[in-house]
Design an enzyme around this catalytic site. Structure first.
Site, PDB file in Angstrom:
ATOM      1  N   CYS A  67       0.844  -1.204   0.000  1.00 25.32           N
ATOM      2  CA  CYS A  67       0.000   0.000   0.000  1.00 25.32           C
ATOM      3  C   CYS A  67       0.879   1.253   0.000  1.00 25.32           C
ATOM      4  O   CYS A  67       1.545   1.529  -0.977  1.00 25.32           O
ATOM      5  CB  CYS A  67      -0.969  -0.039   1.170  1.00 25.32           C
ATOM      6  SG  CYS A  67      -2.362   1.082   0.976  1.00 25.32           S
ATOM      7  N   HIS A  98      -3.583  -5.621   0.985  1.00 23.04           N
ATOM      8  CA  HIS A  98      -2.947  -5.843   2.290  1.00 23.04           C
ATOM      9  C   HIS A  98      -2.904  -7.320   2.670  1.00 23.04           C
ATOM     10  O   HIS A  98      -3.825  -7.802   3.339  1.00 23.04           O
ATOM     11  CB  HIS A  98      -3.723  -5.085   3.370  1.00 23.04           C
ATOM     12  CG  HIS A  98      -3.533  -3.612   3.325  1.00 23.04           C
ATOM     13  ND1 HIS A  98      -2.488  -2.977   3.956  1.00 23.04           N
ATOM     14  CD2 HIS A  98      -4.245  -2.630   2.718  1.00 23.04           C
ATOM     15  CE1 HIS A  98      -2.566  -1.671   3.748  1.00 23.04           C
ATOM     16  NE2 HIS A  98      -3.623  -1.428   2.997  1.00 23.04           N
ATOM     17  N   GLU A 112      -1.155  -8.619   4.960  1.00 25.99           N
ATOM     18  CA  GLU A 112      -1.030  -8.744   6.424  1.00 25.99           C
ATOM     19  C   GLU A 112      -2.396  -8.668   7.116  1.00 25.99           C
ATOM     20  O   GLU A 112      -2.526  -9.033   8.272  1.00 25.99           O
ATOM     21  CB  GLU A 112      -0.066  -7.686   6.971  1.00 25.99           C
ATOM     22  CG  GLU A 112      -0.635  -6.281   7.160  1.00 25.99           C
ATOM     23  CD  GLU A 112      -0.803  -5.477   5.866  1.00 25.99           C
ATOM     24  OE1 GLU A 112      -0.638  -6.063   4.763  1.00 25.99           O
ATOM     25  OE2 GLU A 112      -1.112  -4.273   5.958  1.00 25.99           O
TER      26      GLU A 112
END
Lengths: 229, 84
Positions: free
Chosen positions: A87, A204, A206
């Site tokens: 990002c 994302h 994560e």
């Protein structure tokens, strides 16, 4: 034990998410790297996390690129070591010239915060080897400036080098306009450099490593670089 | 002392969301006579020391290309003026 460095810029806000995944889910070592640091320890991978470094002033990632730590990060990347920008981290990588092209405002002029499907366009990399070729995975995006732009010759080079890694798609893996949340050329969600040690991606991973968050499809990015879960 | 005025604009064909939003506000105001609008950024900077015009131009080029604009999507121009 493998060790991951997570860079913290003023305004980073996904740094702890990455730290959590490495430490608590993969049971590996994670360390924060302060943006003012001028030397780096030895890391098996470094992550530039998401957020709004320096308040996105001037352009997203433009100021972070001149953080003291970035000189060391560039050296680390040029040495062929694994570096991933997620990002805002992707925005920093393009501003720093470690990846080609630019990220511009989403075509819909909206901040898009939702789950998207991605096609693993190149599975044969150190960041994607735990996926299957062409696998369709799901993870969130959260950005206003994620519209990947590059000139035709840069796009062609990306294609010729198999540097397009993730592309927005529908649930069936089709690269449709409807499945493209931000107007990115060729539905690009993530790319790598020619040497295949630097990955930048807007989605994302994560935030998709535990079922309680709705998907574990992001885990593959981390296990691919760091070895099995 | 040199003073510089810098304008950074999007290159042709790059999405300019702010301009799009302003254009729609023009239409709401009834200003249909305005055909198009683009936006950009304006910077004003002043040099500290006495340096030559050539040196000032070199410095300006560097900050414009490396920081104030992103050459992939933007173009820039500047005017240099000597001030007291």
């Amino acid at each position: 034990m493998k060790k991951v460095g997570v860079v913290v810029f003023p305004g980073s806000n996904c740094d702890y998410d990455v730290y959590h995944v490495v430490k608590k889910i993969l049971n590996l070592n994670a360390e924060y790297i302060w943006h003012k640091d001028t030397s780096l320890r030895d890391y098996d991978a470094i992550v530039l996390p998401g957020g709004f470094s320096y308040g996105d002033n001037l352009r997203a990632g433009a100021i972070a690129r001149f953080s003291p730590v970035m000189q060391e990060i560039v050296k680390y990347a040029k040495a062929g070591k694994p570096l991933i920008g997620i990002c805002n981290g992707f925005q920093v990588l393009v501003e720093a010239g470690l990846l080609p092209g630019a990220l511009i405002t989403n075509t819909g002029l909206r901040f898009r915060c939702e789950d998207v499907y991605l096609k693993v366009a190149n599975q044969n990399t150190m960041f994607t080897r735990d996926y299957t070729p062409g696998q369709v995975i799901k993870m969130p995006i959260a950005h206003y400036t994620g519209n990947y732009f590059a000139t035709d010759d840069v796009l062609k080079t990306l294609q010729d080098n198999d540097s397009i890694i993730f592309q927005y798609c529908d649930a069936n893996g089709e690269l449709t306009d409807d499945a493209n949340p931000n107007g990115s050329l060729l539905n690009i969600a993530g790319i790598m450099n020619r040497e295949k040690n630097v990955l930048g991606m807007m989605p994302h991973p994560e935030r998709a490593c535990e079922m309680i968050l709705g998907s574990t499809d992001g885990l593959g990015v981390f296990t691919s670089i760091l070895g099995g879960k | 002392m040199w003073s510089a005025k810098i304008i950074v604009e999007y290159k042709e064909g790059i999405l300019d969301p702010e301009a799009k939003a302003i254009k729609s506000a023009f239409n709401t105001m009834g200003h249909h006579e305005i055909r198009d609008i683009t936006t950009g950024r304006f910077f004003h900077l002043e040099f500290k020391q006495e340096i030559s015009r050539e040196e000032a131009e070199i410095k300006l080029k560097e900050v414009c290309e490396k920081l104030l604009s992103n050459p992939v999507i933007e173009k820039y121009k500047f005017e240099l003026e000597e001030v007291a």
